[in-house]
Enzyme design. Structure first.
Site, PDB file in Angstrom:
ATOM      1  N   SER A 110       0.795  -1.236   0.000  1.00  0.00           N
ATOM      2  CA  SER A 110       0.000   0.000   0.000  1.00  0.00           C
ATOM      3  C   SER A 110       0.821   1.277   0.000  1.00  0.00           C
ATOM      4  CB  SER A 110      -0.962   0.008   1.193  1.00  0.00           C
ATOM      5  OG  SER A 110      -2.091  -0.784   0.909  1.00  0.00           O
ATOM      6  N   LYS A 151       0.067   3.696  -2.764  1.00  0.00           N
ATOM      7  CA  LYS A 151      -0.922   4.774  -2.722  1.00  0.00           C
ATOM      8  C   LYS A 151      -0.285   6.152  -2.593  1.00  0.00           C
ATOM      9  CE  LYS A 151      -4.658   1.839  -0.939  1.00  0.00           C
ATOM     10  NZ  LYS A 151      -4.013   0.549  -0.612  1.00  0.00           N
ATOM     11  N   SER A 160      -6.478   3.273   3.999  1.00  0.00           N
ATOM     12  CA  SER A 160      -5.774   2.628   2.884  1.00  0.00           C
ATOM     13  C   SER A 160      -6.750   1.848   2.006  1.00  0.00           C
ATOM     14  CB  SER A 160      -4.660   1.706   3.400  1.00  0.00           C
ATOM     15  OG  SER A 160      -3.731   1.412   2.390  1.00  0.00           O
TER      16      SER A 160
END
Length: 269
Positions: free
Chosen positions: A68, A71, A128
């Protein structure tokens, strides 16, 4: 994700708290016992955010899975769109069936509904949310695949030579890779270019549709000077962290990839 689960992250926290100052982070990492040998997924780097000077590095250019932390780049591209005036914080982005079907962690968006850009930013930074990431990608580029190309092109423009993106959320893809050095570069670039929007990374919690979402970055509020930016985890990547710290007229970006969980790991640290 508690700090106790991040082997090297515990060292980071201890170092940040020492009176000798922010530079002690690099010392704590460098003296960690046999980090690379203990965990083949591990990679780390500590960089002076103002000068780019590398204070510590271990496997910094070895390719790893971003999970993640992907991102950060998704938001970088979104911030480009905001800066260019092609979207605003109140722009409503359509939720497709594909976006709504992304696996957790997610907001649970409804097919045919919409998501404001501002809510999407908070959703990526705190929860997230994978579905929100796909909504952003489809709104900007039409598909995850096309957005992945945009992300990779942006990475090259920043100087991230060893990073390839295939999706906006970091869900497993064997061809989506990065390095600790590249993520440190991204961590510096996003705050230098978008100081107006970077402040969102300091959000500890956000409420959406009546549900409170806490930030996965548990260093926020616990370590003086930490103001973001992103954690990540998949089975393939291990626990990842990109963080920024400002203290005593110093600023660093630190990246730890491949952190391991469990009491057995903590005993090694």
């Amino acid at each position: 994700m508690g700090l106790r689960k991040f082997g090297p992250f515990g060292r980071l926290k201890k170092a940040f708290g020492q009176a000798v100052g922010i530079i002690a982070v690099s010392v704590a990492l460098a003296t960690a016992p046999s980090v690379a040998e203990a965990n083949s997924k591990y990679a780390g780097i500590v960089v002076d955010a103002k000068t780019g000077k590398v204070l510590y590095a271990n496997n910094a250019n070895a390719r790893r899975y971003p999970a993640s932390t992907t991102k950060i780049m998704t938001l970088y591209v979104l911030f480009e769109e905001l800066e260019a005036g092609r979207v605003s914080l109140n722009t409503k982005m359509k939720v497709s069936r594909y976006a709504a079907g992304r696996p957790p962690t997610k907001l649970g968006l409804r097919v045919g509904g919409s998501l404001r850009v501002k809510d999407a930013i908070y959703a990526l930074i705190t929860k997230s949310a994978n579905d929100a990431s796909t909504v952003i990608a489809e709104h900007i580029s039409g598909s995850e695949k096309a957005f992945g190309r945009r992300m990779t092109q942006t990475a090259r423009a920043i100087g991230m030579r060893n990073t390839t993106f295939r999706n906006p959320h970091g869900l497993p893809n064997s061809k989506q890779v990065t390095t600790a050095a590249d993520l440190a570069l991204l961590g510096r670039a996003i705050q230098d270019r978008f100081p107006k929007y970077y402040k969102y990374f300091n959000t500890r919690s956000y409420t959406y549709a009546g549900r409170r979402m806490g930030n996965h970055n548990k260093l926020l509020g616990r370590v003086r000077g930490v103001d973001g930016i992103k954690t990540g985890y998949t089975n393939a990547s291990g626990f990842n962290l990109v963080t920024n710290v400002k203290r005593d007229n110093r600023q660093i970006v630190a990246v730890v990839l491949g952190g391991r969980t469990g009491k057995s790991v903590m005993r090694r640290w």
